[in-house]
Structures are given as structure tokens and as C-alpha cells.
Design a protein around this motif. Structure first.
Motif, mmCIF file in Angstrom:
data_model
loop_
_atom_site.group_PDB
_atom_site.id
_atom_site.type_symbol
_atom_site.label_atom_id
_atom_site.label_comp_id
_atom_site.label_asym_id
_atom_site.label_seq_id
_atom_site.Cartn_x
_atom_site.Cartn_y
_atom_site.Cartn_z
ATOM 1 N N TYR A 277 -18.141 -2.238 -16.545
ATOM 2 C CA TYR A 277 -17.719 -1.745 -15.231
ATOM 3 C C TYR A 277 -17.867 -0.221 -15.164
ATOM 4 C CZ TYR A 277 -15.132 -6.256 -15.125
ATOM 5 O OH TYR A 277 -14.756 -7.571 -15.197
ATOM 6 N N LYS A 278 -17.374 0.437 -16.206
ATOM 7 C CA LYS A 278 -17.382 1.906 -16.203
ATOM 8 C C LYS A 278 -18.808 2.442 -16.290
ATOM 9 C CE LYS A 278 -12.703 2.189 -18.066
ATOM 10 N NZ LYS A 278 -11.805 2.609 -19.164
ATOM 11 N N LYS B 263 -21.515 1.025 -15.257
ATOM 12 C CA LYS B 263 -22.275 0.697 -14.049
ATOM 13 C C LYS B 263 -21.667 1.288 -12.775
ATOM 14 C CE LYS B 263 -25.278 -2.019 -16.160
ATOM 15 N NZ LYS B 263 -26.710 -1.700 -16.262
ATOM 16 N N GLY B 264 -20.560 2.028 -12.919
ATOM 17 C CA GLY B 264 -19.946 2.652 -11.751
ATOM 18 C C GLY B 264 -19.166 1.712 -10.862
ATOM 19 N N ILE B 265 -18.778 0.542 -11.394
ATOM 20 C CA ILE B 265 -17.926 -0.383 -10.642
ATOM 21 C C ILE B 265 -16.497 0.126 -10.674
ATOM 22 C CG2 ILE B 265 -16.977 -2.727 -10.589
ATOM 23 C CD1 ILE B 265 -19.627 -3.687 -11.821
ATOM 24 N N ILE B 266 -15.865 0.200 -9.518
ATOM 25 C CA ILE B 266 -14.470 0.672 -9.458
ATOM 26 C C ILE B 266 -13.563 -0.484 -9.854
ATOM 27 C CG2 ILE B 266 -12.662 1.547 -7.949
ATOM 28 C CD1 ILE B 266 -14.812 3.036 -6.401
ATOM 29 N N TYR B 267 -12.702 -0.219 -10.827
ATOM 30 C CA TYR B 267 -11.967 -1.273 -11.526
ATOM 31 C C TYR B 267 -10.456 -1.101 -11.349
ATOM 32 C CZ TYR B 267 -9.940 -3.479 -15.749
ATOM 33 O OH TYR B 267 -9.178 -4.201 -16.625
ATOM 34 N N GLY B 268 -9.805 -2.141 -10.796
ATOM 35 C CA GLY B 268 -8.355 -2.164 -10.657
ATOM 36 C C GLY B 268 -7.759 -3.083 -11.708
ATOM 37 N N PRO B 269 -7.106 -2.554 -12.744
ATOM 38 C CA PRO B 269 -6.630 -3.368 -13.864
ATOM 39 C C PRO B 269 -5.437 -4.237 -13.480
ATOM 40 C CG PRO B 269 -5.791 -1.150 -14.096
ATOM 41 C CD PRO B 269 -6.719 -1.142 -12.904
ATOM 42 N N ALA B 270 -5.236 -5.293 -14.264
ATOM 43 C CA ALA B 270 -4.192 -6.268 -13.957
ATOM 44 C C ALA B 270 -2.816 -5.646 -13.839
ATOM 45 C CB ALA B 270 -4.186 -7.364 -15.024
ATOM 46 N N LYS B 271 -2.479 -4.748 -14.760
ATOM 47 C CA LYS B 271 -1.114 -4.226 -14.758
ATOM 48 C C LYS B 271 -0.762 -3.510 -13.462
ATOM 49 C CE LYS B 271 -1.433 -1.749 -18.446
ATOM 50 N NZ LYS B 271 -2.847 -1.956 -18.826
ATOM 51 N N ALA B 272 -1.794 -3.078 -12.716
ATOM 52 C CA ALA B 272 -1.572 -2.482 -11.401
ATOM 53 C C ALA B 272 -1.803 -3.502 -10.294
ATOM 54 C CB ALA B 272 -2.495 -1.279 -11.213
ATOM 55 N N ILE C 290 -22.155 -9.347 -12.810
ATOM 56 C CA ILE C 290 -21.370 -8.836 -11.675
ATOM 57 C C ILE C 290 -22.020 -7.567 -11.124
ATOM 58 C CG2 ILE C 290 -19.167 -7.731 -11.058
ATOM 59 C CD1 ILE C 290 -17.793 -9.709 -12.981
ATOM 60 N N ALA C 291 -22.427 -6.674 -12.022
ATOM 61 C CA ALA C 291 -23.084 -5.439 -11.589
ATOM 62 C C ALA C 291 -24.435 -5.727 -10.950
ATOM 63 C CB ALA C 291 -23.253 -4.499 -12.779
ATOM 64 N N LYS C 292 -25.220 -6.626 -11.553
ATOM 65 C CA LYS C 292 -26.535 -6.980 -11.013
ATOM 66 C C LYS C 292 -26.424 -7.557 -9.611
ATOM 67 C CE LYS C 292 -30.152 -10.489 -11.595
ATOM 68 N NZ LYS C 292 -29.696 -11.236 -10.413
ATOM 69 N N ASP C 293 -25.351 -8.338 -9.376
ATOM 70 C CA ASP C 293 -25.180 -8.984 -8.073
ATOM 71 C C ASP C 293 -24.671 -8.028 -6.990
ATOM 72 O OD1 ASP C 293 -26.098 -11.380 -9.048
ATOM 73 O OD2 ASP C 293 -24.104 -12.227 -9.430
ATOM 74 N N ALA D 212 -5.419 -12.049 -12.511
ATOM 75 C CA ALA D 212 -4.910 -12.635 -13.755
ATOM 76 C C ALA D 212 -4.544 -11.521 -14.729
ATOM 77 C CB ALA D 212 -5.968 -13.552 -14.366
ATOM 78 N N ASN D 213 -3.910 -11.888 -15.827
ATOM 79 C CA ASN D 213 -3.558 -10.930 -16.864
ATOM 80 C C ASN D 213 -4.706 -10.775 -17.855
ATOM 81 O OD1 ASN D 213 -0.779 -10.176 -16.237
ATOM 82 N ND2 ASN D 213 -0.299 -12.327 -16.619
ATOM 83 N N MET D 214 -5.221 -9.554 -17.967
ATOM 84 C CA MET D 214 -6.298 -9.204 -18.896
ATOM 85 C C MET D 214 -7.484 -10.164 -18.815
ATOM 86 S SD MET D 214 -5.742 -7.885 -22.839
ATOM 87 C CE MET D 214 -5.927 -9.451 -23.682
ATOM 88 N N PRO D 215 -8.018 -10.430 -17.615
ATOM 89 C CA PRO D 215 -9.138 -11.369 -17.507
ATOM 90 C C PRO D 215 -10.473 -10.794 -17.973
ATOM 91 C CG PRO D 215 -8.652 -10.461 -15.367
ATOM 92 C CD PRO D 215 -7.590 -9.944 -16.299
ATOM 93 N N SER D 216 -10.573 -9.477 -18.087
ATOM 94 C CA SER D 216 -11.826 -8.843 -18.504
ATOM 95 C C SER D 216 -11.726 -8.425 -19.968
ATOM 96 C CB SER D 216 -12.108 -7.598 -17.647
ATOM 97 O OG SER D 216 -12.112 -7.914 -16.274
ATOM 98 N N THR D 217 -12.732 -8.788 -20.759
ATOM 99 C CA THR D 217 -12.758 -8.354 -22.147
ATOM 100 C C THR D 217 -12.994 -6.847 -22.212
ATOM 101 O OG1 THR D 217 -15.137 -8.680 -22.348
ATOM 102 C CG2 THR D 217 -13.720 -10.574 -22.878
ATOM 103 N N THR D 218 -12.763 -6.279 -23.393
ATOM 104 C CA THR D 218 -13.022 -4.850 -23.585
ATOM 105 C C THR D 218 -14.469 -4.518 -23.261
ATOM 106 O OG1 THR D 218 -11.344 -4.804 -25.333
ATOM 107 C CG2 THR D 218 -12.909 -2.979 -25.269
ATOM 108 N N GLU D 219 -15.383 -5.405 -23.659
ATOM 109 C CA GLU D 219 -16.802 -5.182 -23.383
ATOM 110 C C GLU D 219 -17.081 -5.209 -21.883
ATOM 111 O OE1 GLU D 219 -16.086 -6.481 -27.397
ATOM 112 O OE2 GLU D 219 -15.615 -7.484 -25.490
#
Length: 448
Positions: A359-360, A362-371, A335-338, A347-354
Motif C-alpha cells: 500500500y505504502k 504504491k501510494g494507496i491511502i491506508y486506514g488501519p483497523a485500530k482506527a 489491489i493496486a493494479k486494479d 476487520a482486525n489486522m486483515p492486511s499482512t505486513t507485506e
């Protein structure tokens, strides 16, 4: 009194000891705990009152058997669950999921996330979740009806309009909600406020179907606007082809973005000209088909088996709208490379902890599911209000309130990010903003 770091470490060890075979719940709980250290340092009274110790333990976890008969006359038995996690700010509120993967760990992770998600909406609803390992795919309407009636026969003992109000989730749409409501009414009399996501003919709310997908884009719009950009002209990769994905595609297109993918559990389609939403709706909502049929109907599209997150194309925004843990650490690196600058979770928790760490890093701005995906439960709560008032609001009224709620959720997350100097960590900001409201309510109510 333990310091914040030691307190969190002890809680993690307690959870690991008590729930050793619940990886999804551990992942959800640990991810939240790790972000709350600055709040605990500022409010040591939360440590003294062991607020987090209470928060990670459900108020009630119910498991029951669900016997039902298939069309061949065979007797089947599934497991049913309802976890009533926290009622500090209102009645338990959260969906029912029908999927073979459902177990206590998954229901607990979803219920725990629901506490903070519901708090962020600003509405008076607590956190809960439920479901069954029943698989509705390839089942007849009669089989699904018999299952839902059996499931509700037990569940109805534990829910009520002012106690616990379930809704839909994966595998539970309008058909299933109708069967569940019919059985509840049969056993208890008519109480419109007992379920949300109902049909418009019997107490449902306009805009509920669109709410999670629309809400995701309202949140994303606020997020991007705060970075000095707009959705217009952006290319989006999305996963899923269900309710959330369909209406996220619709609202993204209305905002001038181009969505180029859709997927289901078998594979994904890529359409460089932009997804034709009418075709997706026909396949998924009318024909109940598979997304590969899109490539048979649209000449510019290709279908590939596997995960859409393995598709290597240039794009600006990733919207995972399928299921939990669908994006691995390696897929996040792609995702970062692209060139994606934003990830917002439908979705609920679609991204693993890794993946989140990538994201963090690579400086990708991340909006978590709960929000980002709180729009569904927000409109569910608005449906509860309409049921209580015996009124039906217009689509425009509900949609307008949804937009305001989602923009406010982003703003609360951003405000917490600034207050605690988190460096545009909107995951931590959302956790903190949701937690502080629940913590204050729990502290005020004492040891209960």
C-alpha cells in the motif's frame, strides 16, 4: 539510556525470545513498535520509564478449560482465554471470539491492538480480549447455550462492570451474548454493565449492531473528504458478509457508493450491478446460510470459491471486513493494479505486513483497523454509560456520537501524521495518537 532505534530493537528481541510461537502477536507488536520511533525520540522519558516494555506485556493472561456436553451426550472440552492487557485509562474492554483458530497468540494480538484502538476513541476504556477455540458453526442453540454457560462460569471470576467488560467478536452475536449474560446474572445477580452488545430488552444500546460497519464508513468518509474527494460514485470491493460488512455496505450505499462484492469463508459473490443488501441480510441474518446462495437469487451475480482479493476488476476502494491476514502481499499488488486508491480495514489486522508495505509503496491511502473499525468498541463504551445511568439513548443520539468519534479518530491520526511529518501515513498516525494518551497515563501512575 538507549536511543529509540536500539530500544525498539531490544524490545523486539525480548518479544521473540519470550513468545517464539506467537506470530500474530509478534506481527501486531512489531508493526506498532516500528512506527513509534519519532515519539520516543521526542519523549526520551518513555524510554527511561520503559513504557513500551510494559505496554507489550499483558497485565494478566488467563487460560482455562471449558467442558460442555453436545446433543449426543458426548463430553467436549475447549480452551478459553481472557487477556487483560492494559488498564491505564480505564477498565479492560474488548470482545470475545469463538473460532477454531483462537489461541493465545491471536487473543494477545487482538488485545494489544485494542489498547490503542480504545485510546483513540477518547473514551475511558483499556484494552483486553478473549474467546475460545470452540466452533459455533453447525452447533444447535442448545449446544451453544451449554458452551456459553460453561465458559461464563469460569470467566465470571475475572470480570466486572468496573474491571473488565467483554463484548462480541467473530462467532459471538446477540444469541451468544444473551446466554453469557444469563449465566453471569445467575451466578452474580443482575449487573447490566457486565457485557456489551446485549439485547435492547436487557440493557443493550441502539446502533450497537450497526456500529462497526457504520463507523468504518464514517471514518472512510472523513479520510476521503480530507483528500478532496467524496464517496459518491465510488466502486467498492468488500470482504465478509457478517455484521461489519453488512452495515458497511448499507452506509456506503447511503453515501452514493456502489459495493460489488461480498464473501464468506468459502468464496465470494460479484454483482456488477451492486450488492442487493436485503438479499444478503436474508441469507446471513435470517437463514444463516452461505453467501453462494446470493448468486442463486440474483441473476446478475456470480459466485467463485476462494478469496475475493483474487478477483481482478476495476474499483476505487477496498474494505476488508472478514478476518486477520486475509490480504497477502500479492493480493495487495492486485489491489493496486486494479486502481484502488484507498484501503480501510473493517476487520482486525486483515492486511499482512507485506500487504501494508505494498500500500505504502504504491501510494494507496491506508486506514488501519485500530482506527477504522473502532466504531464497535466506541458504541460498546456508550452502552456502558447508558447502563451506568440506567438510561436508553435514541438511535439518532448514539449514531451521532459514533459519527463524531470516528471523525475525531481520523483527525487525531491526521494531526499526528502532520506533527511528525509522516507523509500521509495514517497507520503510524493512529499508532502514535493512541500510544501517546496511554503512555502519559502509564507514566503518571508509576511502575505498576
Amino acid at each position: 539510556m538507549a536511543d529509540a532505534e536500539a530500544y525498539i530493537k531490544d524490545l523486539k528481541e525480548t518479544i521473540t525470545h519470550r513468545d517464539p510461537n506467537q506470530p500474530e502477536f509478534q506481527e501486531a507488536a512489531f508493526t506498532v513498535l516500528d512506527t513509534l520511533k519519532p515519539v520516543l525520540e521526542k519523549h526520551p522519558e518513555y524510554i527511561k520509564a520503559n513504557i513500551l516494555g510494559e505496554l507489550v506485556e499483558p497485565e494478566r493472561a488467563i487460560q482455562f478449560r471449558v467442558p460442555w456436553q453436545d446433543d449426543e451426550g458426548n463430553y467436549q472440552v475447549n480452551r478459553g482465554f481472557r487477556v487483560q492487557f492494559n488498564s491505564a485509562i480505564g477498565p479492560y474492554k474488548g470482545g470475545l471470539r469463538l473460532h477454531p483458530s483462537v489461541n493465545l497468540s491471536i487473543i494477545k494480538f487482538l488485545g494489544f491492538e485494542q489498547i490503542l484502538k480504545n485510546s483513540l476513541t477518547g473514551l475511558p476504556i483499556g484494552g483486553g480480549k478473549g474467546g475460545s477455540d470452540f466452533n459455533p458453526k453447525d452447533k444447535s442453540d442448545s449446544e451453544i447455550m451449554r458452551f456459553c454457560q460453561s465458559f461464563m462460569t469460569e470467566l465470571q471470576k475475572h470480570i466486572g462492570p468496573d474491571l473488565d467488560v467483554p463484548a462480541g467478536d467473530i462467532g459471538v452475536g446477540g444469541r451468544e451474548i444473551g446466554y453469557l449474560y444469563g449465566q453471569y446474572k445467575r451466578l452474580n445477580g443482575s449487573q447490566n454493565g457486565i457485557l456489551t452488545g446485549k439485547g435492547l430488552e436487557y440493557g443493550g444500546s441502539l446502533a450497537r449492531t450497526e456500529a462497526t460497519g457504520f463507523g468504518l464508513i464514517y471514518y472512510l468518509n472523513a479520510l476521503i473528504k480530507d483528500q478532496g474527494e467524496s464517496l459518491k460514485g465510488k466502486t467498492i470491493k468488500i470482504s465478509g458478509a457478517g455484521n461489519v460488512a453488512i452495515y458497511a455496505i448499507q452506509k456506503a450505499q447511503e453515501n452514493g457508493a456502489k459495493v460489488v462484492t461480498a464473501s464468506d469463508s468459502n468464496g465470494y459473490v460479484y454483482d456488477p450491478n451492486g450488492i442487493d443488501l436485503d438479499t444478503v441480510k436474508q441469507i446471513k441474518e435470517v437463514e444463516r446460510g452461505r453467501i453462494k446462495e446470493y448468486a442463486d437469487k440474483i441473476s446478475s451475480a456470480t459466485y467463485t470459491e476462494g478469496s475475493v482479493w483474487d478477483l481482478d476488476i476495476d474499483y476505487d476502494i477496498a474494505l476488508p471486513c472478514a478476518t486477520q491476514n486475509e490480504i497477502s502481499g500479492d493480493e495487495a499488488k492486485l489491489i493496486a493494479k486494479d486502481g484502488a486508491k484507498y484501503v480501510a480495514e473493517g476487520a482486525n489486522m486483515p492486511s499482512t505486513t507485506e500487504a501494508i508495505q505494498v500500500y505504502k509503496d504504491k501510494g494507496i491511502i491506508y486506514g488501519p483497523a485500530k482506527a477504522a473499525n473502532a466504531g464497535g468498541v466506541a458504541v460498546s463504551a456508550l452502552e456502558m454509560s447508558q447502563n451506568s445511568e440506567r438510561l436508553s439513548w435514541t438511535f439518532e443520539d448514539v449514531d451521532g456520537q459514533l459519527k463524531d468519534i470516528m471523525e475525531n479518530i481520523y483527525q487525531k491520526s491526521a494531526d499526528a501524521d502532520k506533527e511528525y511529518d509522516l507523509g500521509k501515513d495514517y497507520q503510524a498516525g493512529a499508532n502514535i495518537a493512541g500510544f501517546e494518551k496511554v503512555a502519559k497515563a502509564m507514566l503518571a501512575q508509576g511502575l505498576v
